[in-house]
Design a protein around this motif. Structure first.
Motif, mmCIF file in Angstrom:
data_model
loop_
_atom_site.group_PDB
_atom_site.id
_atom_site.type_symbol
_atom_site.label_atom_id
_atom_site.label_comp_id
_atom_site.label_asym_id
_atom_site.label_seq_id
_atom_site.Cartn_x
_atom_site.Cartn_y
_atom_site.Cartn_z
ATOM 1 N N TYR A 1 0.838 -1.208 0.000
ATOM 2 C CA TYR A 1 0.000 0.000 0.000
ATOM 3 C C TYR A 1 0.870 1.254 0.000
ATOM 4 C CZ TYR A 1 -3.452 3.416 1.746
ATOM 5 O OH TYR A 1 -4.267 4.511 1.919
ATOM 6 N N LEU A 2 0.666 2.084 -1.009
ATOM 7 C CA LEU A 2 1.290 3.405 -1.071
ATOM 8 C C LEU A 2 0.183 4.438 -0.856
ATOM 9 C CD1 LEU A 2 3.836 5.153 -1.855
ATOM 10 C CD2 LEU A 2 2.889 5.186 -4.156
ATOM 11 N N PRO A 3 0.082 4.999 0.359
ATOM 12 C CA PRO A 3 -1.006 5.945 0.629
ATOM 13 C C PRO A 3 -0.746 7.306 0.000
ATOM 14 C CG PRO A 3 0.412 5.739 2.555
ATOM 15 C CD PRO A 3 0.924 4.756 1.542
ATOM 16 N N GLU A 4 -1.829 8.040 -0.251
ATOM 17 C CA GLU A 4 -1.671 9.403 -0.781
ATOM 18 C C GLU A 4 -0.978 10.289 0.240
ATOM 19 O OE1 GLU A 4 -4.301 13.046 -2.750
ATOM 20 O OE2 GLU A 4 -5.327 11.345 -1.820
ATOM 21 N N GLU A 5 -1.389 10.177 1.499
ATOM 22 C CA GLU A 5 -0.701 10.891 2.583
ATOM 23 C C GLU A 5 0.447 10.004 3.049
ATOM 24 O OE1 GLU A 5 -1.340 13.940 3.499
ATOM 25 O OE2 GLU A 5 -3.029 14.102 2.108
ATOM 26 N N ILE B 1 9.237 2.150 -2.427
ATOM 27 C CA ILE B 1 10.006 0.932 -2.134
ATOM 28 C C ILE B 1 9.394 0.183 -0.963
ATOM 29 C CG2 ILE B 1 12.241 0.052 -1.325
ATOM 30 C CD1 ILE B 1 13.559 2.348 -2.893
ATOM 31 N N SER B 2 8.989 0.916 0.070
ATOM 32 C CA SER B 2 8.415 0.263 1.260
ATOM 33 C C SER B 2 7.130 -0.497 0.917
ATOM 34 C CB SER B 2 8.148 1.299 2.360
ATOM 35 O OG SER B 2 7.034 2.111 2.035
ATOM 36 N N ALA B 3 6.437 -0.065 -0.145
ATOM 37 C CA ALA B 3 5.173 -0.710 -0.525
ATOM 38 C C ALA B 3 5.397 -1.989 -1.331
ATOM 39 C CB ALA B 3 4.321 0.265 -1.336
ATOM 40 N N VAL B 4 6.575 -2.123 -1.979
ATOM 41 C CA VAL B 4 6.783 -3.254 -2.900
ATOM 42 C C VAL B 4 7.838 -4.249 -2.431
ATOM 43 C CG1 VAL B 4 6.069 -1.865 -4.872
ATOM 44 C CG2 VAL B 4 8.498 -1.988 -4.300
ATOM 45 N N LEU B 5 8.572 -3.917 -1.374
ATOM 46 C CA LEU B 5 9.701 -4.752 -0.944
ATOM 47 C C LEU B 5 9.314 -6.198 -0.640
ATOM 48 C CD1 LEU B 5 11.974 -2.569 1.355
ATOM 49 C CD2 LEU B 5 12.756 -4.030 -0.502
ATOM 50 N N HIS B 6 8.165 -6.402 -0.062
ATOM 51 C CA HIS B 6 7.769 -7.747 0.347
ATOM 52 C C HIS B 6 7.095 -8.530 -0.782
ATOM 53 C CE1 HIS B 6 4.258 -5.237 0.931
ATOM 54 N NE2 HIS B 6 3.482 -6.291 1.084
ATOM 55 N N LEU C 1 -1.052 -8.054 -4.420
ATOM 56 C CA LEU C 1 -1.900 -6.903 -4.735
ATOM 57 C C LEU C 1 -1.182 -5.651 -4.249
ATOM 58 C CD1 LEU C 1 -4.625 -5.566 -5.572
ATOM 59 C CD2 LEU C 1 -5.415 -6.013 -3.231
ATOM 60 N N LEU C 2 -0.980 -4.703 -5.158
ATOM 61 C CA LEU C 2 -0.316 -3.444 -4.810
ATOM 62 C C LEU C 2 -1.305 -2.306 -5.016
ATOM 63 C CD1 LEU C 2 2.216 -1.790 -4.101
ATOM 64 C CD2 LEU C 2 2.827 -1.860 -6.545
ATOM 65 N N ILE C 3 -1.594 -1.566 -3.939
ATOM 66 C CA ILE C 3 -2.541 -0.458 -3.985
ATOM 67 C C ILE C 3 -1.757 0.851 -4.004
ATOM 68 C CG2 ILE C 3 -4.455 0.687 -2.822
ATOM 69 C CD1 ILE C 3 -5.114 -2.042 -1.539
ATOM 70 N N LEU C 4 -1.929 1.623 -5.067
ATOM 71 C CA LEU C 4 -1.195 2.874 -5.250
ATOM 72 C C LEU C 4 -2.183 4.033 -5.276
ATOM 73 C CD1 LEU C 4 1.219 1.725 -8.118
ATOM 74 C CD2 LEU C 4 1.685 1.755 -5.652
ATOM 75 N N ASP C 5 -2.093 4.895 -4.281
ATOM 76 C CA ASP C 5 -2.977 6.058 -4.186
ATOM 77 C C ASP C 5 -2.180 7.300 -4.597
ATOM 78 O OD1 ASP C 5 -5.048 7.758 -3.673
ATOM 79 O OD2 ASP C 5 -5.293 7.204 -1.562
ATOM 80 N N GLU C 6 -2.474 7.835 -5.776
ATOM 81 C CA GLU C 6 -1.749 8.968 -6.357
ATOM 82 C C GLU C 6 -0.232 8.735 -6.344
ATOM 83 O OE1 GLU C 6 -3.135 11.197 -7.988
ATOM 84 O OE2 GLU C 6 -5.214 11.150 -7.316
#
Length: 300
Positions: A77-81, A143-148, A152-157
């Motif tokens: 998860y890559l949050p917008e904030e 990187i922190s969102a994809v390292l593991h 399912l990868l959630i990308l917010d903005e």
């Protein structure tokens, strides 16, 4: 197979409805765009999938199983904030986040090194987050969102804060992850990103899903049968009044509304006017569809 099934999802904050009976199927291995204006319900949906908040009713299935805590290790998860510890060094932070996902110490170090090199920030690994530019910090968050290696990868903005060069770098990484079989849920206001990346989309407005489908099918749904015809040195006296000239000079460009099945007739007519150097159908952009649908939903 669908990696996510969302069934009759509802969520309210007090008297404000955030999601209203939302149904959504997200297939494995593609890029699925979630679109909508601010307050449409996109962030609420993402937070429910990430189990940050609970729905009021309805169900979320992950690979045909009810979503549960153990699925967190399968989701990035890559949050917008953005949520980095500003006083912590890049290396320490990435190791920490990855260990939280259950990776071993040695495995974690190798993955962190590899990703820092890929995103061209190895020389910053011993710097604190608050010493980095916004773009550099965004790379660390990515990187922190994809390292593991999530399924399912959630990308917010995901392109927020990036200059064009680094936005291109991140875009290529997203496409590379897709090629490896990762399913990507992309929430963005950048319609050009949707055009370039998404296989399917769902559009939300005021808590409701108002449009969904494969990107190509959605665009075809809003065809107007308008074509662009480009002619070199045309005989302008014989140009029909229904051809709208958009550009003149050595090359004239016309926008023409053509009835179904009449394309060949039009081209035959154009051959008598000059040398045809270009001909294509004008499909509406996702930005045009987005604006039209939101306005229609609000007025309807």
């Amino acid at each position: 197979m669908n990696i996510l099934e969302i069934q009759q999802l509802n969520k309210s904050y007090g008297n404000n409805k955030a999601l209203s009976n939302v149904n959504l199927s997200i297939p494995s291995g593609g890029i699925f765009g979630v679109l909508g204006p601010n307050g449409a319900g996109k962030t609420t949906l993402i937070r429910i999938i990430n189990q940050i908040i609970d729905q009021d009713s309805g169900e979320v299935l992950f690979k045909n199983q009810p979503l549960k805590r153990t699925h967190i290790k399968n989701i990035g998860y890559l949050p917008e904030e953005r949520g980095l510890y500003k006083k912590m060094k890049v290396w320490d932070q990435l190791i920490y986040f990855t260990r939280l996902k259950g990776l071993s110490s040695e495995e974690t170090k190798n993955k962190v090194e590899a990703w820092l090199e890929r995103l061209e920030i190895s020389h910053w690994k011993h710097k604190r987050i608050d010493d980095l530019s916004k773009g550099m910090a965004q790379k660390v968050q990515f990187i922190s969102a994809v390292l593991h290696e999530p399924e399912l990868l959630i990308l917010d903005e995901p392109f927020s804060g990036f200059d064009p060069v680094n936005a291109e770098l991140i875009k290529n990484e997203i496409l590379s992850l897709k090629e490896k079989g990762v399913t990507i849920l992309l929430s963005t206001h950048r319609m050009e990103s949707v055009e370039l990346l998404c296989d399917e989309i769902a559009m939300f407005n005021k808590s409701e899903k108002i449009l969904s489908g494969k990107l190509k099918s959605v665009k075809n749904q809003f065809r107007t049968n308008t074509f662009e015809l480009k002619i070199k040195n045309p005989d302008t006296l014989n140009v029909p009044a229904t051809w709208h000239c958009m550009e003149s000079g050595e090359y004239h460009s016309y926008h023409i509304l053509i009835e179904e099945g009449k394309v060949n007739e039009l081209l035959q007519q154009a051959l008598g006017i000059g040398e045809i150097v270009g001909f294509k159908e004008i499909l509406p952009s996702m930005e045009e569809i987005f604006i039209q649908q939101v306005k229609m939903h609000e007025n309807g």
